[in-house]
Design a protein around this motif. Structure first.
Motif, mmCIF file in Angstrom:
data_model
loop_
_atom_site.group_PDB
_atom_site.id
_atom_site.type_symbol
_atom_site.label_atom_id
_atom_site.label_comp_id
_atom_site.label_asym_id
_atom_site.label_seq_id
_atom_site.Cartn_x
_atom_site.Cartn_y
_atom_site.Cartn_z
ATOM 1 N N PHE A 100 0.855 -1.185 0.000
ATOM 2 C CA PHE A 100 0.000 0.000 0.000
ATOM 3 C C PHE A 100 0.893 1.237 0.000
ATOM 4 O O PHE A 100 1.724 1.424 0.894
ATOM 5 C CB PHE A 100 -0.923 0.003 1.222
ATOM 6 C CG PHE A 100 -2.024 1.028 1.143
ATOM 7 C CD1 PHE A 100 -3.215 0.733 0.504
ATOM 8 C CD2 PHE A 100 -1.861 2.294 1.695
ATOM 9 C CE1 PHE A 100 -4.240 1.674 0.423
ATOM 10 C CE2 PHE A 100 -2.874 3.238 1.628
ATOM 11 C CZ PHE A 100 -4.065 2.929 0.987
ATOM 12 N N THR A 101 0.700 2.105 -0.989
ATOM 13 C CA THR A 101 1.571 3.264 -1.161
ATOM 14 C C THR A 101 1.531 4.165 0.072
ATOM 15 O O THR A 101 0.467 4.546 0.549
ATOM 16 C CB THR A 101 1.143 4.084 -2.394
ATOM 17 O OG1 THR A 101 1.224 3.246 -3.546
ATOM 18 C CG2 THR A 101 2.059 5.287 -2.582
ATOM 19 N N GLY A 102 2.723 4.500 0.564
ATOM 20 C CA GLY A 102 2.857 5.364 1.728
ATOM 21 C C GLY A 102 2.978 4.611 3.029
ATOM 22 O O GLY A 102 3.445 5.162 4.033
ATOM 23 N N ILE A 103 2.582 3.323 3.032
ATOM 24 C CA ILE A 103 2.667 2.502 4.247
ATOM 25 C C ILE A 103 3.687 1.385 4.054
ATOM 26 O O ILE A 103 4.737 1.372 4.691
ATOM 27 C CB ILE A 103 1.288 1.916 4.630
ATOM 28 C CG1 ILE A 103 0.250 3.034 4.781
ATOM 29 C CG2 ILE A 103 1.397 1.085 5.911
ATOM 30 C CD1 ILE A 103 0.570 4.031 5.873
ATOM 31 N N SER A 104 3.381 0.458 3.175
ATOM 32 C CA SER A 104 4.294 -0.665 2.937
ATOM 33 C C SER A 104 4.945 -0.606 1.564
ATOM 34 O O SER A 104 5.678 -1.513 1.188
ATOM 35 C CB SER A 104 3.529 -1.989 3.077
ATOM 36 O OG SER A 104 2.359 -1.988 2.272
ATOM 37 N N ASP A 105 4.666 0.452 0.815
ATOM 38 C CA ASP A 105 5.277 0.643 -0.504
ATOM 39 C C ASP A 105 5.598 2.132 -0.633
ATOM 40 O O ASP A 105 4.821 2.976 -0.171
ATOM 41 C CB ASP A 105 4.310 0.201 -1.614
ATOM 42 C CG ASP A 105 5.036 -0.168 -2.897
ATOM 43 O OD1 ASP A 105 5.822 -1.129 -2.872
ATOM 44 O OD2 ASP A 105 4.816 0.517 -3.915
ATOM 45 N N PRO A 106 6.729 2.478 -1.261
ATOM 46 C CA PRO A 106 7.150 3.882 -1.254
ATOM 47 C C PRO A 106 6.354 4.763 -2.216
ATOM 48 O O PRO A 106 5.814 4.291 -3.209
ATOM 49 C CB PRO A 106 8.612 3.811 -1.697
ATOM 50 C CG PRO A 106 8.685 2.576 -2.541
ATOM 51 C CD PRO A 106 7.730 1.603 -1.904
ATOM 52 N N TYR A 107 6.302 6.046 -1.888
ATOM 53 C CA TYR A 107 5.843 7.070 -2.822
ATOM 54 C C TYR A 107 7.008 8.025 -3.040
ATOM 55 O O TYR A 107 7.488 8.656 -2.091
ATOM 56 C CB TYR A 107 4.631 7.841 -2.292
ATOM 57 C CG TYR A 107 4.208 8.953 -3.236
ATOM 58 C CD1 TYR A 107 3.530 8.652 -4.407
ATOM 59 C CD2 TYR A 107 4.538 10.284 -2.982
ATOM 60 C CE1 TYR A 107 3.167 9.653 -5.306
ATOM 61 C CE2 TYR A 107 4.178 11.292 -3.866
ATOM 62 C CZ TYR A 107 3.496 10.972 -5.022
ATOM 63 O OH TYR A 107 3.153 11.956 -5.918
ATOM 64 N N GLU A 108 7.481 8.092 -4.292
ATOM 65 C CA GLU A 108 8.613 8.949 -4.622
ATOM 66 C C GLU A 108 8.079 10.319 -5.013
ATOM 67 O O GLU A 108 7.520 10.484 -6.104
ATOM 68 C CB GLU A 108 9.427 8.318 -5.754
ATOM 69 C CG GLU A 108 9.997 6.950 -5.377
ATOM 70 C CD GLU A 108 10.651 6.222 -6.551
ATOM 71 O OE1 GLU A 108 10.652 6.779 -7.671
ATOM 72 O OE2 GLU A 108 11.152 5.097 -6.336
#
Length: 338
Positions: free
Chosen positions: A300-308
């Protein structure tokens, strides 16, 4: 006997076509395969003992056939002259199109410009030719001679022309406000009389990207598909408003390249809806962030996956201080200045 087969790029096919038409003497350097096909899978050439044997070139018209239709017509290369009223009554317009798709923006723009000349009473035949515009493999006088006449003049654009189309891509975390602002922007653009297509993240995943998950590879594929569709819309003068999360910088850059190659420099506008993570979580009416925190949603982007976060956004919006309508008007005002 098993034959190897290779697919030619547009550039390779143009080189083969120049050779087949006698515009260049040396055989082109092509993939080492027994059979060569175009992008549509049509067999265009086979390997003999030496040079390739051309069977069919679907896209290009042979110079001999063009000469037979336009005997002695004046040849002009590229866009019409700035003063087309001085042209003779009959003009053969050769459009350099090597390495481009059949509906490339540059070729489409030139063909449309010649249509305007035709409307003024000049008889014009437009023929795309397998020569590169900015670094031609054949001199313009030699090219004109191959198609049956002396060269009257040339006006070749150095780059892809701006089509007037745009791809406006909103990026940001889930819950940042991308879709809501994008939807309001679409309303404002329609009010101004523009042709607009909305490619919202959730809707795209239901149709264009059905079956894709949320792995990095699948996210990249989703954004590439959005970029490609947006490029086709912008190529023909429309506006595509897109609202994916688009978390990875490299994939956003690839979408920018696709659009600007199709619709010209400056046709891609990245809008970063820079709502912070804690604010997105506080607004989370669907409970997605809470599920991601509990481990119930993977990647999940921002929690378990990065947001660049973008460093190349043309527009940055902070929805803590800018409401939906204000944000949409801000984007519209920036678009009008571009």
């Amino acid at each position: 006997m098993v034959h190897s087969r290779a697919r030619l790029t547009d550039t390779d096919l143009a080189a083969l076509t120049r050779y087949a038409f006698g515009l260049t003497a040396a055989p082109p350097d092509l993939p080492a395969a027994d059979e060569l096909e175009d992008a549509e899978g049509v067999l265009v050439a086979t390997r003999g003992e030496g040079a390739p044997v051309v069977r069919e070139i679907p896209r290009w018209r042979p110079p001999a056939a063009v000469r037979a239709e336009t005997p002695g017509w004046a040849v002009w290369i590229g866009m019409p002259p700035e003063e087309p009223g001085r042209l003779p009554a009959r003009v053969l317009a050769l459009l350099p199109a090597a390495g481009t798709s059949p509906d490339s923006a540059a070729v489409s723009a030139a063909a449309a410009a010649w249509g305007s000349v035709r409307a003024q009473g000049t008889e014009v035949v437009v023929v795309p030719v397998p020569v590169t515009a900015t670094a031609p493999e054949v001199g313009w006088p030699e090219l004109a001679a191959a198609y049956g006449s002396e060269l009257l003049g040339a006006r070749v654009l150095p780059a892809v022309p701006r089509t007037g189309g745009l791809a406006v891509v909103f990026t940001g975390l889930s819950g940042a406000g991308k879709s809501t602002i994008a939807g309001r922007l679409v309303e404002l653009l329609l009010e101004s009389g523009r042709t607009v297509t909305l490619l919202d993240g959730d809707v795209v995943r239901t149709h264009l990207s059905a079956g894709l998950g949320f792995s990095r590879a699948d996210r990249d594929t989703n954004v590439r598909r959005i970029g490609w569709v947006a490029a086709q819309i912008a190529k023909h003068g429309g506006i595509a408003v897109c609202a994916p999360i688009a978390p990875y910088a490299a994939t956003r850059a690839e979408a920018r390249r696709l659009v600007e190659e199709a619709a010209g420099p400056g046709s891609f506008v990245l809008v970063h809806v820079a709502t912070p993570l804690d604010e997105c979580e506080a607004r989370d009416r669907k409970g997605l962030y809470a599920k991601a925190r509990r481990g119930e949603i993977a990647e999940f982007t921002g929690i378990s996956d990065p947001y660049e976060e973008p460093t190349d956004a043309e527009i940055v919006i902070d929805t803590r201080t800018s409401g939906i309508d204000e944000s949409a008007h801000l984007v519209l005002a920036e678009l009008r200045r571009m």
